[in-house]
Design a protein around this motif. Sequence first.
Motif, short mmCIF file in Angstrom:
data_model
loop_
_atom_site.label_atom_id
_atom_site.label_comp_id
_atom_site.label_asym_id
_atom_site.label_seq_id
_atom_site.Cartn_x
_atom_site.Cartn_y
_atom_site.Cartn_z
N GLU A 402 -11.08 12.60 -5.74
CA GLU A 402 -10.22 12.67 -4.56
C GLU A 402 -10.02 11.26 -4.02
O GLU A 402 -10.94 10.44 -4.05
CB GLU A 402 -10.89 13.55 -3.50
CG GLU A 402 -10.06 13.78 -2.25
CD GLU A 402 -10.79 14.65 -1.24
OE1 GLU A 402 -10.15 15.14 -0.31
OE2 GLU A 402 -12.03 14.81 -1.39
N LEU A 403 -8.82 10.95 -3.55
CA LEU A 403 -8.54 9.69 -2.87
C LEU A 403 -8.53 9.94 -1.37
O LEU A 403 -7.89 10.91 -0.91
CB LEU A 403 -7.20 9.11 -3.32
CG LEU A 403 -7.11 8.65 -4.77
CD1 LEU A 403 -5.71 8.20 -5.12
CD2 LEU A 403 -8.11 7.53 -5.05
N LYS A 404 -9.23 9.11 -0.61
CA LYS A 404 -9.34 9.31 0.83
C LYS A 404 -9.12 8.00 1.58
O LYS A 404 -9.47 6.92 1.09
CB LYS A 404 -10.74 9.84 1.21
CG LYS A 404 -11.03 11.27 0.85
CD LYS A 404 -12.42 11.64 1.37
CE LYS A 404 -12.77 13.08 1.08
NZ LYS A 404 -14.12 13.41 1.60
N GLY A 424 6.30 9.22 -3.51
CA GLY A 424 6.23 10.30 -4.49
C GLY A 424 4.88 10.98 -4.63
O GLY A 424 4.64 11.68 -5.62
N TYR A 425 4.00 10.80 -3.65
CA TYR A 425 2.66 11.39 -3.74
C TYR A 425 2.51 12.52 -2.72
O TYR A 425 3.07 12.47 -1.63
CB TYR A 425 1.59 10.32 -3.49
CG TYR A 425 1.71 9.13 -4.41
CD1 TYR A 425 1.40 9.24 -5.76
CD2 TYR A 425 2.15 7.90 -3.92
CE1 TYR A 425 1.52 8.15 -6.61
CE2 TYR A 425 2.28 6.81 -4.76
CZ TYR A 425 1.97 6.94 -6.10
OH TYR A 425 2.10 5.87 -6.94
N LYS A 426 1.70 13.52 -3.09
CA LYS A 426 1.44 14.64 -2.20
C LYS A 426 0.12 14.39 -1.48
O LYS A 426 -0.95 14.39 -2.10
CB LYS A 426 1.37 15.95 -2.99
CG LYS A 426 1.24 17.18 -2.10
CD LYS A 426 1.29 18.45 -2.93
CE LYS A 426 1.15 19.68 -2.03
NZ LYS A 426 1.19 20.94 -2.83
N ALA A 427 0.19 14.17 -0.19
CA ALA A 427 -0.99 13.82 0.60
C ALA A 427 -1.24 14.88 1.66
O ALA A 427 -0.30 15.51 2.17
CB ALA A 427 -0.81 12.46 1.26
N HIS A 442 -7.35 16.02 -6.59
CA HIS A 442 -7.57 15.75 -8.01
C HIS A 442 -6.31 16.02 -8.85
O HIS A 442 -5.89 15.18 -9.66
CB HIS A 442 -8.74 16.62 -8.51
CG HIS A 442 -9.06 16.42 -9.95
ND1 HIS A 442 -10.01 15.54 -10.39
CD2 HIS A 442 -8.55 17.02 -11.07
CE1 HIS A 442 -10.08 15.59 -11.71
NE2 HIS A 442 -9.20 16.48 -12.15
N ALA A 443 -5.71 17.21 -8.66
CA ALA A 443 -4.55 17.59 -9.48
C ALA A 443 -3.38 16.64 -9.26
O ALA A 443 -2.62 16.35 -10.20
CB ALA A 443 -4.14 19.03 -9.15
N ASN A 444 -3.22 16.15 -8.03
CA ASN A 444 -2.12 15.25 -7.73
C ASN A 444 -2.39 13.83 -8.22
O ASN A 444 -1.46 13.01 -8.29
CB ASN A 444 -1.86 15.24 -6.22
CG ASN A 444 -1.40 16.59 -5.72
OD1 ASN A 444 -0.59 17.25 -6.36
ND2 ASN A 444 -1.95 17.04 -4.59
N ILE A 445 -3.63 13.53 -8.51
CA ILE A 445 -3.96 12.25 -9.16
C ILE A 445 -3.70 12.37 -10.66
O ILE A 445 -3.05 11.50 -11.27
CB ILE A 445 -5.44 11.88 -8.91
CG1 ILE A 445 -5.70 11.69 -7.42
CG2 ILE A 445 -5.81 10.61 -9.68
CD1 ILE A 445 -7.18 11.53 -7.08
N LEU A 450 -1.03 7.74 -10.42
CA LEU A 450 -2.35 7.38 -9.88
C LEU A 450 -3.45 7.48 -10.93
O LEU A 450 -4.51 6.86 -10.80
CB LEU A 450 -2.70 8.28 -8.70
CG LEU A 450 -1.88 8.12 -7.44
CD1 LEU A 450 -2.20 9.23 -6.45
CD2 LEU A 450 -2.16 6.76 -6.81
N ARG A 451 -3.21 8.30 -11.98
CA ARG A 451 -4.28 8.54 -12.94
C ARG A 451 -4.76 7.24 -13.59
O ARG A 451 -5.98 7.02 -13.72
CB ARG A 451 -3.82 9.52 -14.01
CG ARG A 451 -4.97 9.91 -14.96
CD ARG A 451 -4.56 10.92 -15.98
NE ARG A 451 -3.66 10.35 -16.98
CZ ARG A 451 -3.39 10.92 -18.15
NH1 ARG A 451 -3.92 12.10 -18.45
NH2 ARG A 451 -2.56 10.37 -19.00
#
Length: 486
Positions: A402-404, A424-427, A442-445, A450-451
Amino acid sequence: MSSAQMIGLRICWGVKRGKRLVCREPVTDEAVIREVLELVEELRRRIEVHKDKLGNAVFIDELINLLEQWLEEHRDDKGKKIKEARKIARKMIKLLKKLRRKWIETYWRRFMELMELLERNATEIIVTGENNGEKSLMVHLYNKNIAVIVNKVAKGGGVTISLVLSELKGDDVKVLNTFSDEELLKAVQHGWEMTDGGVIDDHPAMGTSRPWQVVLWSLAYPGKIRMFIHGININGDDASIRWQLIAKDHRAKPKEEVAKEVERFSTERLRAFLAPAMWGDGEVNVGGKYVRLTVGLGKYDLWLGIIERLINELGFKMYPRDYKVEVEVNSSKAVKLARDWLAVPDLRELIELGASLPGGEKLKRIIELANKEIKERGSKSITIPGTNISMNVHIRKDGRVELKVKRRSEDETLRLVEELTKAGYKATKYVVGEGYAVSIAHANIRDSPLREPVCQKLSGWLEGEKNERRKKRMAKAMQNLKCLDK
């Protein structure tokens, strides 16, 4: 010199009458009298130290020579900012030559007459301010065409000495807009306005003895700039010219309004605002790898919202001191800040220009700091591609990543989410204690650009990790993100 020795010399409290002060009533406080005599003695001492340089106008000639040398070295440079800077420098030289002529003909003679009157106890010493450390205590001496102000700076305790010259006409210089981004230009203007900038007749203004500030400030206010020489500063180690600039084609805003606008800036604009703020009230230390902004306690409330954002978004720390607050970022974050400034073309051009001008050592240090090597051992954050946002990489117990990032302000949190969404990211935003957090799951990374940077971060951690339990968690996180998939 004792009070008894000063019989015949009138020391009085001043009151404004016209453009000058006049005596209101005698100073009777012995402590104030002693302080005044010490300031007068400091004036005498500095004049004796710099007498040859002042009497022969050497300090004026030196600056003329430096500016003419700069013009010669940069005469073939094609950049827009350099072209406008040459125009400003030529105007400065023109005004300096006028000053030199009148200094030799009039001002130095009038000043020497005033010093002689002082020695003979034949002039008034007019006092303003207070002798309590909270307000400056100022000594004023007058002769025709010249005023002398000796100022014991409040709280800091230093002494400044200024000669204010009358009947010295200024001139206008027309500066073209060299900025490609109007929002960036506004950020630069606000950086000056919150620090060294002032207001004259509802126009933005600047008083400075630094030639590089004359040029960089003028470039920030395209249009007609009124430029004149206000006086001479007699410092402990030298004498310098005091310039006054007024942006005639711009209207000044109250600082409270400027501060609120800065608080609404994006992180990118906030970083740009910080550059000229540092040029005004900041310190750049290459050896110690730090960038420090100093805010007097009188301005602290005005700056509070901005300081909170510097702490939350740019990694600054705040250190309360006597009579001021220092806001500082150091080590790798300071180097990154300098590099970020130089990565913006308009800011880079200003910094490189300022570094080339007389007295531009602070700007040179920014360039030196940006070139410092840094080691970010154990860093938990990555910069989100397409943005200037840094977010921490967090490995959950189930092996997902997770990114925080945390923020205190809800408004800033919403701006951050908006910036991530545009990229373009889902936050996701949620409440954490007394503040807020923004998260990318996780799934959005895994299914976004971002991966790759997250996998690189995890790979670096894994390579340097010795604890077997943590290594297994990192390896599992990399597997879950499909880091090894082609």
